[in-house]
Scaffold this active site. Structure first.
Site, short mmCIF file in Angstrom:
data_model
loop_
_atom_site.label_atom_id
_atom_site.label_comp_id
_atom_site.label_asym_id
_atom_site.label_seq_id
_atom_site.Cartn_x
_atom_site.Cartn_y
_atom_site.Cartn_z
N TYR A 1 -10.19 6.79 10.13
CA TYR A 1 -9.85 7.08 11.52
C TYR A 1 -10.82 8.06 12.18
O TYR A 1 -10.62 8.46 13.32
CB TYR A 1 -8.42 7.60 11.62
CG TYR A 1 -7.38 6.55 11.28
CD1 TYR A 1 -7.08 5.54 12.17
CD2 TYR A 1 -6.73 6.56 10.05
CE1 TYR A 1 -6.14 4.56 11.87
CE2 TYR A 1 -5.79 5.59 9.73
CZ TYR A 1 -5.50 4.60 10.64
OH TYR A 1 -4.57 3.63 10.33
N TYR B 1 0.84 -1.20 0.00
CA TYR B 1 0.00 0.00 0.00
C TYR B 1 0.87 1.25 0.00
O TYR B 1 2.04 1.22 0.40
CB TYR B 1 -0.93 0.02 1.22
CG TYR B 1 -0.20 0.18 2.54
CD1 TYR B 1 0.00 1.45 3.10
CD2 TYR B 1 0.29 -0.93 3.22
CE1 TYR B 1 0.68 1.60 4.31
CE2 TYR B 1 0.97 -0.78 4.42
CZ TYR B 1 1.17 0.48 4.96
OH TYR B 1 1.85 0.62 6.14
N PHE C 1 -5.48 5.33 -0.77
CA PHE C 1 -4.51 4.23 -0.72
C PHE C 1 -4.38 3.58 -2.10
O PHE C 1 -5.38 3.18 -2.71
CB PHE C 1 -4.95 3.14 0.26
CG PHE C 1 -4.92 3.52 1.70
CD1 PHE C 1 -3.74 3.42 2.43
CD2 PHE C 1 -6.07 3.96 2.35
CE1 PHE C 1 -3.72 3.76 3.78
CE2 PHE C 1 -6.05 4.29 3.69
CZ PHE C 1 -4.87 4.19 4.41
N PHE D 1 1.58 9.61 4.04
CA PHE D 1 1.69 9.37 5.47
C PHE D 1 2.25 7.99 5.79
O PHE D 1 2.72 7.74 6.89
CB PHE D 1 0.35 9.58 6.20
CG PHE D 1 -0.79 8.75 5.67
CD1 PHE D 1 -0.97 7.44 6.08
CD2 PHE D 1 -1.70 9.30 4.78
CE1 PHE D 1 -2.03 6.68 5.60
CE2 PHE D 1 -2.77 8.55 4.30
CZ PHE D 1 -2.93 7.23 4.71
N ASP D 2 2.22 7.06 4.84
CA ASP D 2 2.79 5.74 5.08
C ASP D 2 2.87 4.98 3.77
O ASP D 2 2.06 5.21 2.85
CB ASP D 2 1.94 4.96 6.09
CG ASP D 2 2.67 3.75 6.66
OD1 ASP D 2 3.89 3.64 6.46
OD2 ASP D 2 2.02 2.92 7.33
N ILE E 1 -8.47 -0.40 9.67
CA ILE E 1 -9.65 0.46 9.55
C ILE E 1 -10.73 -0.25 8.75
O ILE E 1 -10.45 -1.12 7.91
CB ILE E 1 -9.29 1.81 8.90
CG1 ILE E 1 -8.63 1.62 7.53
CG2 ILE E 1 -8.39 2.63 9.82
CD1 ILE E 1 -8.36 2.93 6.79
#
Length: 303
Positions: A152, A96, A168, A106-107, A126
């Protein structure tokens, strides 16, 4: 006229997101072909393909959009029509790359060259992920747009502000189903009785040389039954082992005694008398006072 205008903008937005994602995919692929990227981690596996002439490989998509009642949007980047779908409890292996609406990352598992694993449908990720990966097939890649209600929410996650819509680029690399569990078959096998009154039956001996010692930690799978066959607890048939310190585990006395006798890979049926289990207090609502307990136990790993 107003609704058509909104519809056109919505479609245009999806196409921009989709085309951007596909452009990034091509750039990454070209970088790999030119030797500019690090090889994928050994945990990453190519999508399995059926060994038949009719099997179709994953193919580039025209960015079909799937929208669900929850607000999740899935923009297909690579399709695999013959790929299998995972089911609840399966262990997903995925790549991802996550960004916010402004494009800020963010990741990313791809940055780490390490796939991410989780159990589908168990709330370990999530809600938007659980929903999306139940729709995708093995080998497929998509851009998923997750609204805050299944992301979130109002929580501030640091790099992810509260009430953020998340984007994503995900790939369902592989998935595995847990090994099915049925109660161990014991008729005809020898029962060993210890001085304490503990009894056990060896189903599989495991590795004789891999025995626990002080400081050893084990990964245990088990299923617990009352003598009438009522199952009251267990994790056999799942991916979630019970990790414990063999010599200092906070478990019933019968377990403490049995664990020290097991080997890595060993499977046993254990009969634990009440005084080595929960004794006269029992376990209210679950285990009666002085109940004899039966456990199927599997020491998967020992270190």
């Amino acid at each position: 006229m107003k609704s058509n205008h909104l519809k056109m903008n919505k479609h245009t937005f999806y196409m921009i997101v989709c085309l951007t994602a596909m452009t990034l995919m091509n750039l990454n692929a070209n970088a790999q072909n030119n030797g500019k990227s690090t090889p994928k981690s050994g945990t990453s596996k190519k999508p399995a393909e059926k060994n038949t002439a009719k099997t179709k490989k994953p193919v580039a998509s025209n960015c079909d959009v799937i929208e669900t009642p929850s607000g999740l949007k899935i923009l297909m980047l690579v399709k695999n029509p013959t790929g299998e779908k995972a089911k609840k409890g399966d262990q997903i292996e995925a790549h991802y790359h996550g960004t916010l609406a402004n494009g800020k990352k963010f990741d990313s598992s791809r940055d780490r060259n390490q796939t991410f694993k989780f159990n589908l449908g168990e709330g370990r990720v999530i809600a938007g992920w659980d929903e999306a990966f139940a729709i995708l097939r093995k080998g497929e890649r998509a851009m998923i747009i997750v609204p805050p209600s299944i992301g979130y929410g109002a929580a501030n996650m640091g790099s992810i502000p509260s009430n953020s819509t998340l984007y994503f680029d995900v790939e369902l690399v592989n998935f595995e189903s847990p090994e099915p569990y049925v109660p161990y078959d014991v008729p005809g096998l020898d029962t060993i009785t210890l001085p304490s009154g503990l009894k056990y039956i060896v189903i599989k001996n495991g590795v004789d040389t891999a025995k626990p010692k002080p400081g050893s930690h084990a990964n245990i799978f088990y299923a617990g039954y009352l003598t009438d066959g009522t199952k009251f607890d267990g994790n056999l048939g799942t991916f979630e082992g019970f990790d414990l310190d063999v010599y200092n585990a906070g478990v019933i006395q019968g377990w403490k005694e049995m664990l020290k006798l097991m080997h890595e890979g060993m499977k046993v049926r254990v009969i634990i008398p009440g005084d080595l289990a929960y004794g006269s207090r029992g376990y209210p609502g679950v285990i009666p006072p002085n109940a004899t307990l039966i456990f199927d136990m599997y020491m998967k790993e020992l270190n």
